[in-house]
Design an enzyme around this catalytic site. Structure first.
Site, PDB file in Angstrom:
ATOM      1  N   MET A 157      22.371   1.464  17.484  1.00  0.00           N
ATOM      2  CA  MET A 157      23.139   1.394  18.742  1.00  0.00           C
ATOM      3  C   MET A 157      24.630   1.243  18.428  1.00  0.00           C
ATOM      4  O   MET A 157      25.273   0.259  18.749  1.00  0.00           O
ATOM      5  CB  MET A 157      22.627   0.230  19.598  1.00  0.00           C
ATOM      6  CG  MET A 157      23.245   0.124  20.987  1.00  0.00           C
ATOM      7  SD  MET A 157      22.989   1.543  22.029  1.00  0.00           S
ATOM      8  CE  MET A 157      21.564   1.021  23.011  1.00  0.00           C
ATOM      9  N   GLY A 158      25.186   2.290  17.795  1.00  0.00           N
ATOM     10  CA  GLY A 158      26.626   2.338  17.559  1.00  0.00           C
ATOM     11  C   GLY A 158      27.263   3.161  18.665  1.00  0.00           C
ATOM     12  O   GLY A 158      26.740   3.244  19.780  1.00  0.00           O
ATOM     13  N   ARG A 159      28.400   3.779  18.338  1.00  0.00           N
ATOM     14  CA  ARG A 159      29.133   4.553  19.354  1.00  0.00           C
ATOM     15  C   ARG A 159      28.274   5.649  19.977  1.00  0.00           C
ATOM     16  O   ARG A 159      28.224   5.806  21.197  1.00  0.00           O
ATOM     17  CB  ARG A 159      30.365   5.217  18.722  1.00  0.00           C
ATOM     18  CG  ARG A 159      31.508   4.300  18.405  1.00  0.00           C
ATOM     19  CD  ARG A 159      32.606   5.093  17.705  1.00  0.00           C
ATOM     20  NE  ARG A 159      32.128   5.519  16.391  1.00  0.00           N
ATOM     21  CZ  ARG A 159      32.473   4.940  15.247  1.00  0.00           C
ATOM     22  NH1 ARG A 159      33.338   3.976  15.222  1.00  0.00           N
ATOM     23  NH2 ARG A 159      31.965   5.370  14.110  1.00  0.00           N
ATOM     24  N   ILE A 160      27.594   6.429  19.131  1.00  0.00           N
ATOM     25  CA  ILE A 160      26.862   7.598  19.647  1.00  0.00           C
ATOM     26  C   ILE A 160      25.584   7.157  20.362  1.00  0.00           C
ATOM     27  O   ILE A 160      25.264   7.653  21.451  1.00  0.00           O
ATOM     28  CB  ILE A 160      26.565   8.606  18.518  1.00  0.00           C
ATOM     29  CG1 ILE A 160      27.887   9.089  17.882  1.00  0.00           C
ATOM     30  CG2 ILE A 160      25.771   9.793  19.048  1.00  0.00           C
ATOM     31  CD1 ILE A 160      27.717   9.900  16.596  1.00  0.00           C
ATOM     32  N   THR A 239      19.808  13.603  15.702  1.00  0.00           N
ATOM     33  CA  THR A 239      21.104  14.290  15.592  1.00  0.00           C
ATOM     34  C   THR A 239      21.948  13.619  14.500  1.00  0.00           C
ATOM     35  O   THR A 239      23.151  13.843  14.437  1.00  0.00           O
ATOM     36  CB  THR A 239      21.896  14.206  16.918  1.00  0.00           C
ATOM     37  OG1 THR A 239      21.968  12.836  17.320  1.00  0.00           O
ATOM     38  CG2 THR A 239      21.283  15.042  18.015  1.00  0.00           C
ATOM     39  N   ARG A 241      20.950  12.389  10.586  1.00  0.00           N
ATOM     40  CA  ARG A 241      20.774  13.016   9.267  1.00  0.00           C
ATOM     41  C   ARG A 241      19.304  13.316   9.067  1.00  0.00           C
ATOM     42  O   ARG A 241      18.436  12.478   9.364  1.00  0.00           O
ATOM     43  CB  ARG A 241      21.252  12.087   8.149  1.00  0.00           C
ATOM     44  CG  ARG A 241      22.773  11.960   8.013  1.00  0.00           C
ATOM     45  CD  ARG A 241      23.435  13.258   7.565  1.00  0.00           C
ATOM     46  NE  ARG A 241      24.871  13.139   7.392  1.00  0.00           N
ATOM     47  CZ  ARG A 241      25.787  13.414   8.338  1.00  0.00           C
ATOM     48  NH1 ARG A 241      25.393  13.845   9.527  1.00  0.00           N
ATOM     49  NH2 ARG A 241      27.061  13.303   8.077  1.00  0.00           N
ATOM     50  N   GLU A 270      18.677  21.048   4.616  1.00  0.00           N
ATOM     51  CA  GLU A 270      19.577  21.901   5.400  1.00  0.00           C
ATOM     52  C   GLU A 270      20.243  22.881   4.454  1.00  0.00           C
ATOM     53  O   GLU A 270      20.691  22.446   3.395  1.00  0.00           O
ATOM     54  CB  GLU A 270      20.657  21.055   6.084  1.00  0.00           C
ATOM     55  CG  GLU A 270      20.136  20.308   7.270  1.00  0.00           C
ATOM     56  CD  GLU A 270      21.196  19.511   8.007  1.00  0.00           C
ATOM     57  OE1 GLU A 270      22.399  19.762   7.810  1.00  0.00           O
ATOM     58  OE2 GLU A 270      20.827  18.624   8.779  1.00  0.00           O
ATOM     59  N   HIS A 289      22.650  21.846  13.013  1.00  0.00           N
ATOM     60  CA  HIS A 289      23.629  20.770  12.777  1.00  0.00           C
ATOM     61  C   HIS A 289      24.964  21.072  13.484  1.00  0.00           C
ATOM     62  O   HIS A 289      26.020  21.195  12.829  1.00  0.00           O
ATOM     63  CB  HIS A 289      23.838  20.562  11.261  1.00  0.00           C
ATOM     64  CG  HIS A 289      24.327  19.177  10.921  1.00  0.00           C
ATOM     65  ND1 HIS A 289      24.000  18.528   9.756  1.00  0.00           N
ATOM     66  CD2 HIS A 289      25.140  18.332  11.588  1.00  0.00           C
ATOM     67  CE1 HIS A 289      24.589  17.335   9.719  1.00  0.00           C
ATOM     68  NE2 HIS A 289      25.291  17.188  10.825  1.00  0.00           N
ATOM     69  N   ALA A 291      26.042  19.316  16.471  1.00  0.00           N
ATOM     70  CA  ALA A 291      26.320  18.338  17.530  1.00  0.00           C
ATOM     71  C   ALA A 291      27.814  18.135  17.780  1.00  0.00           C
ATOM     72  O   ALA A 291      28.236  17.919  18.912  1.00  0.00           O
ATOM     73  CB  ALA A 291      25.648  17.007  17.224  1.00  0.00           C
TER      74      ALA A 291
END
Ligand code: GLV
Length: 323
Positions: A157-160, A239, A241, A270, A289, A291
């Site tokens: 639960m960080g910025r994104i 979204t 890694r 990837e 990749h 986003a």
């Protein structure tokens, strides 16, 4: 005449950054759309004072040795920096920078796009039309999952993670659970989010979206055991890694309908080879990749990457320091 710093930029980045770098430095910019092969990368960094890298460039002791002791700064054109051995850079007194903030909303949008696309089966529905299978309106065809009032589980639960939770809570009245090492009081206060144990997040969430850093404690956290504990109706979104999930285990969980669907912006490896068995499954949607691929995000990333580089070359603290 003052000697201009020598820098290597491992790919073309938007003008918002590259113009600043060109003006101030003696810049070598890798011109190809594909990353420089390792040997070429090691050759090009020799004698550089600064390097702008992408998440596809492995930056380790070997590369730092190849650059030489004058290397002052590594500026990553990404918010994630798992491609860089930061401890090694710190040991050598090399500053490392990243590009947080400017891609938060774009990445949360992509997580939400994948969540809804996977829940409503958009990938397979589009394929159905393209394959000429659309013959009539089907009362019981293409049934997906509802979103309103469901439970979102955010891992990291960080910025994104917060930006996604905000969308889901205010737009779709979802209850928000989260799993993180640290408390996010704002999420608790603004969104009523509840910090829960891992097992509870897995067992109670209808949608699980991962926004964690990739490190040794998070690598493979979504494995067979985790997928087994999720609801059969659950949708998994990544979204962040690819190696946060064990892809073979995700494949099995999707194939055996242990979970309903997945939406992936990141994979392991990837790029995902076109013949990867995952792509044979109808209940997964995969994008390459992308986003942060919006105008303002990529321009913002370029500006920060350039500022980090130039500040590091000047021996000053970076705009967005990692170490
Ligand atoms: C992209 O994945 C980034 O870390 O910026």
């Amino acid at each position: 005449m003052e000697q201009r710093a020598k820098v290597f930029v491992t790919r073309r980045i938007p003008a918002a950054g590259i113009d600043k770098i060109r003006q101030a430095c003696n810049a070598d910019i890798w011109p190809d759309p594909l990353p420089p092969p390792r040997e070429e990368l090691l050759r090009r960094v020799a004698g550089c004072h600064g390097i702008v890298t992408l998440l596809t460039d492995r930056v380790d002791a070997e590369l730092m040795d190849a650059a030489g002791p004058q290397l002052k700064v590594i500026s990553n054109f990404a918010v994630g920096y798992n491609n860089i051995d930061v401890a090694e850079a710190t040991r050598r007194g090399i500053r490392v920078g990243n590009t947080p903030g400017v891609l938060t909303e774009a990445t949360a949008d992509m997580a939400f796009a994948l969540l809804i696309a996977a829940a409503r089966r958009l990938g397979e529905a589009q394929q159905y039309v393209r394959d000429g299978k659309w013959k009539t309106w089907e009362p019981e065809g293409h049934i997906g999952m509802d979103l309103v009032g469901k439970t979102l589980g955010v891992v990291g639960m960080g910025r994104i993670g917060y930006a996604l939770a905000r969308r889901c809570h205010f737009g779709w009245q979802m209850r928000v659970l989260y799993f993180d090492r640290v408390r996010n009081e704002e999420a608790e206060k603004q969104l009523g989010a509840e910090r829960v144990e891992w097992e509870r997040l897995l067992g109670e969430s209808d949608f699980i979206s991962v926004h964690a850093d990739l490190n040794e404690s998070t690598r493979g956290m979504f494995n067979a055991d985790a997928f087994r504990k999720m609801k059969p109706t659950a949708v998994f979104v990544n979204t962040a890694r690819g190696p946060l999930h064990v892809q073979q285990d995700l494949y099995e969980a999707l194939k055996n309908r242990q979970i309903f669907a997945a939406g992936l912006d990141v994979t392991d490896p990837e790029p995902l080879p076109p013949d990867d068995p995952l792509l044979e499954l109808p209940n997964v949607i995969v994008v390459p990749h992308i986003a942060s691929a919006t105008v303002s995000s990529r321009n913002g990333m370029a500006e920060i990457a350039a500022d980090n580089l130039l500040l590091g070359l000047a021996g000053k603290p970076l705009r967005c320091p990692v170490n």
